[in-house]
Every structure is written in structure tokens, then in C-alpha cells.
Scaffold this motif. Structure first.
Motif, PDB file in Angstrom:
ATOM      1  N   VAL A   1     -74.801  57.909 -43.554  1.00  0.00           N
ATOM      2  CA  VAL A   1     -75.877  57.401 -42.699  1.00  0.00           C
ATOM      3  C   VAL A   1     -75.676  55.914 -42.454  1.00  0.00           C
ATOM      4  CG1 VAL A   1     -78.342  56.923 -42.586  1.00  0.00           C
ATOM      5  CG2 VAL A   1     -77.546  59.160 -43.337  1.00  0.00           C
ATOM      6  N   LYS A   2     -75.333  55.163 -43.495  1.00  0.00           N
ATOM      7  CA  LYS A   2     -75.106  53.720 -43.353  1.00  0.00           C
ATOM      8  C   LYS A   2     -73.918  53.445 -42.439  1.00  0.00           C
ATOM      9  CE  LYS A   2     -77.094  52.690 -47.883  1.00  0.00           C
ATOM     10  NZ  LYS A   2     -76.832  52.220 -49.256  1.00  0.00           N
ATOM     11  N   LYS A   3     -72.873  54.255 -42.560  1.00  0.00           N
ATOM     12  CA  LYS A   3     -71.707  54.083 -41.691  1.00  0.00           C
ATOM     13  C   LYS A   3     -72.085  54.347 -40.230  1.00  0.00           C
ATOM     14  CE  LYS A   3     -68.278  55.503 -45.153  1.00  0.00           C
ATOM     15  NZ  LYS A   3     -67.311  56.564 -45.525  1.00  0.00           N
ATOM     16  N   ILE A   4     -72.873  55.397 -40.028  1.00  0.00           N
ATOM     17  CA  ILE A   4     -73.299  55.741 -38.673  1.00  0.00           C
ATOM     18  C   ILE A   4     -74.159  54.626 -38.093  1.00  0.00           C
ATOM     19  CG2 ILE A   4     -74.779  57.313 -37.353  1.00  0.00           C
ATOM     20  CD1 ILE A   4     -73.741  59.566 -39.213  1.00  0.00           C
ATOM     21  N   SER A   5     -75.079  54.096 -38.915  1.00  0.00           N
ATOM     22  CA  SER A   5     -75.936  52.995 -38.468  1.00  0.00           C
ATOM     23  C   SER A   5     -75.103  51.789 -38.055  1.00  0.00           C
ATOM     24  CB  SER A   5     -76.918  52.617 -39.580  1.00  0.00           C
ATOM     25  OG  SER A   5     -77.710  51.528 -39.198  1.00  0.00           O
ATOM     26  N   SER A   6     -74.105  51.444 -38.865  1.00  0.00           N
ATOM     27  CA  SER A   6     -73.236  50.303 -38.552  1.00  0.00           C
ATOM     28  C   SER A   6     -72.436  50.557 -37.282  1.00  0.00           C
ATOM     29  CB  SER A   6     -72.284  50.024 -39.722  1.00  0.00           C
ATOM     30  OG  SER A   6     -73.001  49.675 -40.875  1.00  0.00           O
ATOM     31  N   TYR A   7     -71.974  51.794 -37.137  1.00  0.00           N
ATOM     32  CA  TYR A   7     -71.192  52.145 -35.951  1.00  0.00           C
ATOM     33  C   TYR A   7     -72.029  51.998 -34.684  1.00  0.00           C
ATOM     34  CZ  TYR A   7     -69.041  55.166 -32.431  1.00  0.00           C
ATOM     35  OH  TYR A   7     -68.527  55.661 -31.264  1.00  0.00           O
ATOM     36  N   ILE A   8     -73.265  52.494 -34.731  1.00  0.00           N
ATOM     37  CA  ILE A   8     -74.128  52.421 -33.555  1.00  0.00           C
ATOM     38  C   ILE A   8     -74.428  50.963 -33.207  1.00  0.00           C
ATOM     39  CG2 ILE A   8     -76.429  52.968 -32.667  1.00  0.00           C
ATOM     40  CD1 ILE A   8     -76.269  55.574 -34.283  1.00  0.00           C
TER      41      ILE A   8
END
Length: 684
Positions: A337-344
Motif C-alpha cells: 500500500v505504501k509503495k502504491i501511495s508513493s507511486y501515485i
């Protein structure tokens, strides 16, 4: 016929499912349709691998409502089940058939939705009895019927069914009859199943004929099996993106632009995020990002996956890698989830930066809509500030736009004060602060316009980021004091003259609710206003910040503090001083003489007592100093009364005070009425 008990560790599994696993009864339809889609997708995969060589036919999920019988049926023509699979995947709760299937076909399986094996049991949230009538795709398989009334008891028997697939028949409970209404089911299918990968059909399309709505021969397909986000961006035109936005949000204005997300490493994520025209309407625009898992709607509460400031965006995100609990209703904390948040966050920043570089004019035209996102992001995410500082813009009161670095270059020579601080002047309302803006422009200064909802906290944040810089609202003081220079004009009045002016005006300032006024005398030049009102930058900003930050409510309760600044260079103020000196000279002469003597005596007594230890000072000495101070206060009060007596009937003083209040929108009610009468009399 076989009878038995469902393999659970407790006989209270159904109340547990109803109460804890699912956030809302309506979720049952999503789960059952998802299972039906899974069954269809599995058949496609088996056909690809060669494990199924029969005719697939038109794979679809069909929903049938029988209000008379009180049943809701979800049917598919997917792989179906045999008696052994019923026992394994239905009777043994939480042993997921999908998990087993995925392990075997992990390289070929298409979008398989379920993960936990509990979705089917959501049916008992609305049904008093559930039947499964199913026939496996396997050659020679016999159809079976499984029935359960919501207790651990079930029956399983052979039955007749012509074609492969499954019919899930829900005998709707008496307290859930709304789920037998076509409009309700259509609403839920549109909410949860609008983009599932297999056609979902609810009856037939209707048309107006012979005075009423009648069924046609065409299936009423609810969903789009290939939503826009699942396609390659190179295949999609701008109008396609806009059309899809209108499908998602039919009542909204056209979006500013969009970002197509498409990543398969280190996680799988697709989606389209739109920048809406939100301006200052933060709260009403939240929860407009829809989260999907393999084209199945999960939630529009995406906090945690999408950074908080980007929850203002609209659109869809689809990812099988976002961890969910067994009901797919709540997001779980996870490194992905944190990786996805950073990616977005990175994708949004890159998109904004790209637009800024490729078409700055277009970007500037959209800035009023964009700055809410950008300011919110910089305030809430340090990493975003580092990305956004190159494409975030200042806007001056004339509507010109500058990057942070461009504006610094523009003002650094002229707006650096005597202490080496670079002063950023800003206004929050061009009309209300017009005269202050004009005074700054007369000095050759530039003034920023910060009238957005988050501009005030953004100013405080930027003040911390910029070196040797401060932001000051243009009406917080006289312009010569805001940007103090070594050659600033000095006040050419003695103490008595300053007192006459300040006391005359102070005595006539009206009492305003939750407001306090002080009076100051400054040399502002003959062309400047005779009287202006300023508000302390620090206190005003603290009060403003109290609206955004918890723990600062104390400042919000404090009165507004203003300074009435008199321009000693203006002819009207000089006239008031001259008349005041003449009017009060004889009366003030003995008072001033007495004050001077008492001040001298006070100084001597303080010096003498300052040489002694506290315990060495006699009571007589203490009383002497106390009496002197009391007499001094009394004489000063008499001086105030004399000056107030002069000011009371001075129409010019009242007119100047009222003009200053009027300029700041603070003259109302009886005071405004009196001002109008006085103004008319002056014109006569």
C-alpha cells in the motif's frame, strides 16, 4: 440424498459472517456475482490450457428476480461443481477454490476475484435459505443440488440440469424484501459490478410501447467488460477519457486533465485519475476515487492507498495487490500500500511537471483549479513539496504567474529590508485591501494574491522553507515599516505632540465587539492616507491557523487587535494637531508641569531604592514611591480627559476614524448612519 454439517469450528459462523465480515448487507450481491464471474473466467483458462475442449458459448452472469416466489437467482455457465467440489469448497468454510485453482494455473489464470472462500456465505445475510443447483463442466458429471437454511445443517442430492454452470437461488428473508425489487438490484449491480470482466445481465432492455414500458428481445447488460483503464493508453483518445469520466460522474464539469496509471512491477496497478475543477470545495469532493480489485468495486474510501491530498482527485484504481480483509470492504495496512501511495504521488507530480514544461500557458490558465491540490500536497507530504516546488506558482495581484525561483529573482533587489530579510508582500482580498496594495505599488513593490482556501497555511509553510524570507500581509503595517529601509522617514514630533494626536484619536475610537484598537503616529509622507488601520501579522495569522490546526483554539478566542496609524505628514492630521495644541495649551500647562515633576521624583526614588536590598527599604520609602506613582497616573488621566474633551466635538477626527473603519468594512449600524449624516453636513 446426503445430509451433514458444514465443516466449521463453531455453530455460530453465520451470525459472525453477518456481524463482522461484511460492512453492509448489500455486499452479498457483489460476492455472488464475483463468484459467478470467477467460474466463467476459470472456464476460459481451462480452454486456453486445453483442459476443456468443449464449446464455451456466450459466457455471462444472469440475475433473475421472482418476486412471487421470493427468490433472487444468480446464474452462470462457467465451470460448475460436482458433489465432491461442493463438499470441498462450500461445506468446508474458508477453503478457497480460487486459491487451489490459482496455484495450479498461476501463469495462465485470468482475473480471478475471490481469495478467501467466504464470499458465498454472504448470501445468508439476506436469505433464509440458499440453494445451489450446479453441474460441472467435466464429462459425465451429474448435476447436484445443495440446500441450507442458515444453520450448519445442509442437504446435498442429485438433480436435473441441462447445461454446465451454477444457479445460486436465494430465498430472501422477510426483513430483506427490498432485494426483490428490480430497481434495487440494478442499483447494486451498477455500483459493484459495472466493470466486471464477464457480461452481467439483469432481464431484458425495455422500451416505451403501447403506453407502457415493455421488455425487448435484447439482454439488459449492466456492465462494460473492458473498462477504459484496462486498455493501453496508446489506444485511447482524449474524448474517450472525457466520455469515461462522464460515465463515472455524470453530474460533474469536464475534468482539467487525467493520469493513466499502468504498472506491473513491483506491484500490479491500473487506473485513471482525473483532476476535477474543485476550486475551494474540499470536503464535498472527497470519496470520488473508486477502488477495484480485478474490475470488482471494493470501496470509495481510499485513504491509505491514495495520499490524503490526492483524495480530492476523481477516478478509478484497480489492483489485485491491494490487501483486503475477507469481505473486501476494508483496506489493510501493508508495505505494498505504501509503495502504491508513493507511486501515485510520483505519477501525479510527473504529470503536473510535464504539463508545466510542455505548455506553461495552459498550465497557468488551470492554476486556480490546480493550486488547491498542490498546496494541500505540499502541506501534507514533504516528499511532494520537493517535487512540486518547481511547478508550483505564485500569482500577483495583476494576475501574472511566477515560479518560486522566478519571483525571488523579481523582488530580491527591491524588497529586501535593512536586516537582509526578503519580504514577500501578499493580499488575501484585492478589493478590500486595494489601498494597501496601491501604497505598496507606489514604492515599486510587488504584491502576491493569496485568496485560495489553503493559501494562508501555505504561506506559513513556505516561510519555513525559504531562507532569510518572511511573508507579510500588505495591511499588517505601514509599507515603510513592513519593508524597513535605512533611509526610512523619521517622526518629527515631540512627546507632547504625539500624545495629543494619539490620545485625541484613541478617545474617539468606537467600541467594537471582539476588537481592540491601539493608536500609533508615523511619518508616511504627504501623499499617503491621513489615517489607516493595520492588523498585526503574527496575531492575525495565529487566529487564521486556529481554524486549521487543533490545539490553537486559544488564538481563535482572542479579540482582533488593530492599530490606527496617523500620518503626521498629512495636512489634515497637522491641522488637528495644531488646533489641539491651541485648544488645550492653557489647561494642559499645569498638568504637564506636574507630570514632569512627578516623573523626576519617581526616577529619583526608583534609583535610590534600586541601590538597596528589598528588606532594607522602609515602609515609608515604599509608600512614598507608591503615592508618587498614583499621583502620576492621576495626572496622566487628567491629561487624557483634557485631550478627549477637545476631540469629542472635532468632526474631522470622527470623520477620519470612520473613513478608516469604512475602508476596512468595520463601520456598521448606528456608527455608519452617523457617518453618513456627518458627511452630508460637510458637503452642505
Amino acid at each position: 440424498m446426503q445430509t451433514g454439517k458444514i465443516g466449521v469450528t463453531t455453530e455460530n459462523i453465520f451470525p459472525v459472517i453477518k456481524k463482522f465480515l461484511y460492512s453492509d448487507h448489500e455486499i452479498f450481491l457483489r460476492e455472488l456475482v464475483s463468484n459467478a464471474v470467477d467460474a466463467s473466467q476459470k472456464l476460459k483458462t481451462l480452454a486456453i490450457t486445453g483442459d476443456f475442449r468443449g464449446e464455451q458459448g456466450d459466457l455471462a452472469v444472469r440475475i433473475k428476480i421472482d418476486e412471487k416466489e421470493g427468490t433472487l437467482t444468480i446464474s452462470d455457465n462457467g465451470i460448475g461443481m460436482d458433489a465432491e467440489e461442493i463438499d470441498k469448497y462450500i461445506n468446508q468454510i474458508a477453503f478457497s477454490g480460487v486459491s487451489d485453482f490459482m496455484e495450479k494455473y498461476q501463469d495462465k489464470a485470468e482475473a480471478i476475484i475471490g481469495h478467501f472462500g467466504l464470499g458465498f456465505y454472504s448470501a445468508f445475510m439476506v436469505a433464509k435459505k440458499v440453494d445451489i443447483i450446479t453441474k460441472s463442466y467435466k464429462e459425465g458429471a451429474k448435476a447436484v443440488k445443495w440446500s441450507c437454511d442458515g444453520s450448519p445443517e445442509f442437504t446435498l442430492e442429485e438433480t436435473e440440469k441441462e447445461s454446465r454452470g451454477s444457479d445460486i437461488v436465494l430465498h430472501i428473508d422477510d426483513d430483506c424484501k427490498e432485494f426483490l425489487q428490480k430497481s434495487k438490484i440494478e442499483e447494486l449491480l451498477n455500483k459493484y459490478c459495472k466493470f466486471m470482466a464477464v457480461p452481467v445481465i439483469l432481464g431484458k432492455k425495455q422500451e416505451w410501447k403501447d403506453g407502457k414500458m415493455q421488455d425487448t428481445d435484447e439482454d439488459n447488460v449492466i456492465n462494460s467488460v473492458a473498462p477504459l483503464w484496462s486498455k493501453s493508453p496508446s489506444e485511447i483518445k482524449d474524448e474517450d477519457y472525457k466520455s469515461f469520466y462522464r460515465t463515472l460522474f455524470p453530474m460533474n464539469d469536464e475534468p482539467l486533465f487525467w493520469i493513466h496509471l499502468n504498472v506491473d512491477y513491483p506491484f500490479n496497478l491500473t487506473g485513471i485519475l482525473y483532476f476535477p475543477r474543485v476550486k475551494n470545495n474540499i470536503e464535498l469532493q472527497r470519496n470520488k476515487i473508486q477502488l477495484y480489485c480485478n474490475q470488482v468495486f471494493v470501496t470509495d474510501q481510499v485513504e491509505g492507498i491514495v495520499p490524503e491530498f490526492l483524495t480530492l482527485l476523481h477516478g478509478v484504481i484497480d489492483s489485485p495487490d491491494i490487501p483486503l480483509n475477507v469481505s473486501r470492504s476494508y483496506l489493510q495496512s501493508d508495505a505494498n500500500v505504501k509503495k502504491i501511495s508513493s507511486y501515485i504521488t510520483k505519477k501525479v507530480a510527473d504529470r503536473l511537471n510535464g504539463i508545466f514544461k510542455d505548455n506553461r500557458k495552459d498550465y497557468e490558465e488551470k492554476w486556480e483549479d490546480l493550486k488547491l491540490f498542490v498546496n494541500y500536497g505540499m502541506l501534507s507530504e514533504n516528499d511532494f513539496y520537493d517535487r512540486a516546488k518547481d511547478f508550483s506558482l505564485f500569482t500577483d495581484v495583476d494576475g501574472r504567474h511566477f515560479t518560486f525561483e522566478e519571483y525571488k529573482t523579481l523582488i530580491k533587489d527591491n524588497q529586501t529590508d535593512k536586516d537582509g530579510q526578503l519580504v514577500y508582500l501578499y493580499a488575501t482580498d484585492k478589493e478590500e485591501q486595494f489601498s494597501y496594495i496601491e501604497a505598496a505599488k507606489a514604492k515599486g513593490y510587488s504584491v502576491l494574491l493569496t485568496d485560495g482556501q489553503l493559501d494562508v497555511p501555505a504561506v506559513s509553510m513556505l516561510e519555513q522553507k525559504f531562507e532569510k524570507s518572511r511573508f507579510v500581509r500588505v495591511d499588517s503595517d505601514t509599507i515603510d515599516r513592513i519593508i524597513a529601509k535605512d533611509n526610512a522617514p523619521e517622526l518629527d514630533l515631540n512627546e507632547t505632540q504625539r500624545d495629543i494626536l494619539s490620545e485625541a484619536f484613541q478617545s474617539q475610537v468606537p467600541k467594537l465587539d471582539k476588537s481592540e484598537f491601539m493608536v500609533d503616529v508615523q511619518a508616511m509622507g504627504v501623499d499617503a492616507q491621513p489615517v489607516i488601520i493595520t492588523q498585526n501579522e503574527y496575531m492575525r495569522r495565529m487566529k487564521e491557523m486556529s481554524r486549521y490546526q487543533q490545539g490553537m483554539a486559544f488564538y481563535g478566542q482572542m479579540p482582533d487587535t488593530y492599530t490606527l496609524v496617523l500620518n503626521s505628514d498629512h495636512a489634515l492630521v497637522k491641522k488637528i494637531l495644531s488646533e489641539g495644541e491651541a485648544s488645550t495649551k492653557e489647561t494642559l500647562k499645569p498638568i504637564l508641569s506636574e507630570i514632569k515633576g512627578l516623573q523626576a521624583r519617581q526616577t529619583i526614588l526608583q534609583q535610590e531604592q534600586g541601590k538597596k536590598k528589598p528588606e532594607e527599604i522602609t515602609q515609608e520609602e515604599k509608600d512614598d514611591l507608591s503615592n508618587t506613582e498614583q499621583n502620576l497616573s492621576k495626572q496622566r488621566e487628567e491629561k487624557k480627559q483634557v485631550i478627549a474633551g477637545y476631540a469629542k466635538d472635532n468632526g474631522t477626527i470622527h470623520q477620519l476614524i470612520d473613513l478608516a473603519l469604512l475602508q476596512n468594512g468595520m463601520l456598521k449600524g448606528a456608527s455608519l448612519n452617523e457617518f453618513i449624516k456627518r458627511s452630508v453636513n460637510l458637503i452642505k
